[in-house]
Design an enzyme around this catalytic site. Structure first.
Site, PDB file in Angstrom:
ATOM      1  N   GLY A  46     -49.746  -7.971  21.403  1.00  0.00           N
ATOM      2  CA  GLY A  46     -49.914  -7.426  22.833  1.00  0.00           C
ATOM      3  C   GLY A  46     -51.198  -7.704  23.094  1.00  0.00           C
ATOM      4  CD  GLN A  51     -56.639  -5.701  24.218  1.00  0.00           C
ATOM      5  OE1 GLN A  51     -55.343  -5.837  24.696  1.00  0.00           O
ATOM      6  NE2 GLN A  51     -56.811  -5.696  23.200  1.00  0.00           N
ATOM      7  CB  CYS A  88     -56.486  -2.287  18.913  1.00  0.00           C
ATOM      8  SG  CYS A  88     -57.025  -2.732  20.813  1.00  0.00           S
ATOM      9  CG  LEU A  89     -55.386  -8.662  19.471  1.00  0.00           C
ATOM     10  CD1 LEU A  89     -54.550  -9.298  20.477  1.00  0.00           C
ATOM     11  CD2 LEU A  89     -55.471  -9.257  17.942  1.00  0.00           C
ATOM     12  CG  HIS A 130     -51.752  -0.619  21.764  1.00  0.00           C
ATOM     13  ND1 HIS A 130     -52.372  -0.199  20.669  1.00  0.00           N
ATOM     14  CD2 HIS A 130     -52.666  -1.588  22.253  1.00  0.00           C
ATOM     15  CE1 HIS A 130     -53.507  -0.437  20.329  1.00  0.00           C
ATOM     16  NE2 HIS A 130     -53.683  -1.653  21.235  1.00  0.00           N
ATOM     17  CD  GLU A 131     -51.500  -4.209  24.278  1.00  0.00           C
ATOM     18  OE1 GLU A 131     -52.467  -4.366  24.996  1.00  0.00           O
ATOM     19  OE2 GLU A 131     -51.542  -4.763  23.156  1.00  0.00           O
ATOM     20  CG  HIS A 134     -55.655  -1.729  26.016  1.00  0.00           C
ATOM     21  ND1 HIS A 134     -56.702  -1.493  25.699  1.00  0.00           N
ATOM     22  CD2 HIS A 134     -55.007  -2.282  25.032  1.00  0.00           C
ATOM     23  CE1 HIS A 134     -56.997  -1.888  24.443  1.00  0.00           C
ATOM     24  NE2 HIS A 134     -55.669  -2.147  23.899  1.00  0.00           N
TER      25      HIS A 134
END
Length: 157
Positions: A46, A51, A88-89, A130-131, A134
């Site tokens: 995701g 991000q 997480c990226l 999660h996304e 963000h």
């Protein structure tokens, strides 16, 4: 299409609330295309617009069958519970233990502004939550119990 730079957790953009998308145009389509390409390149599941430095309510999620585009998403309903490692990226190499719903339903718009609903289970449900966090400036580190140690990561626990 292009690969965008993924911001790390120290960047202030990741800690801000995103604004809704109001213009469904070529600029949004390019963002979505770039985010999908960036997600594929990263190997993640995701990616949220903040991000990549864009403070708009836009998310892409790899469900395992397809990469879905979620514009102005919101959680409709959640059920069940799962507890496990999450990464997480924007925090490469770091994983924490997080409790999330096992099933999550989202409502969102597509790239043309049409509303739809989508259900996700297990990893997809975790990713939706999660996304969407963000988009409200929340990193998983704010909802995790603790980071996993290097030893736990190496042993696969």
């Amino acid at each position: 299409m292009g690969i965008r730079k993924i911001l790390t957790d120290k960047d202030p953009a990741l800690h801000k609330t995103c604004k809704p998308v109001t213009d469904f145009n070529e600029r949004l389509w390019k963002l979505l295309d770039d985010m999908k390409e960036t997600l594929k390149e990263s190997g993640g599941v995701g990616l949220a617009a903040p991000q990549v430095g864009i403070l708009r309510r836009v998310v892409v999620v790899d469900t395992g069958e397809e990469i879905v585009e979620l514009v102005n998403p919101s959680l409709l309903e959640t059920s069940g519970e799962q507890y496990g490692p999450e990464g997480c990226l924007s925090l490469p190499g770091k994983y924490g233990l997080v409790k999330r719903p096992n099933v999550a339903s989202v409502r969102a718009q597509d790239r043309n502004g049409n509303w739809f609903a989508l259900d996700g289970e297990e990893l997809t449900a975790r990713c939706f939550c999660h996304e969407l966090d963000h988009l409200d400036g929340i990193m998983f580190t704010e909802v995790m119990d603790r980071f996993l140690t290097d030893e736990e990561l190496e042993s696969g626990e």
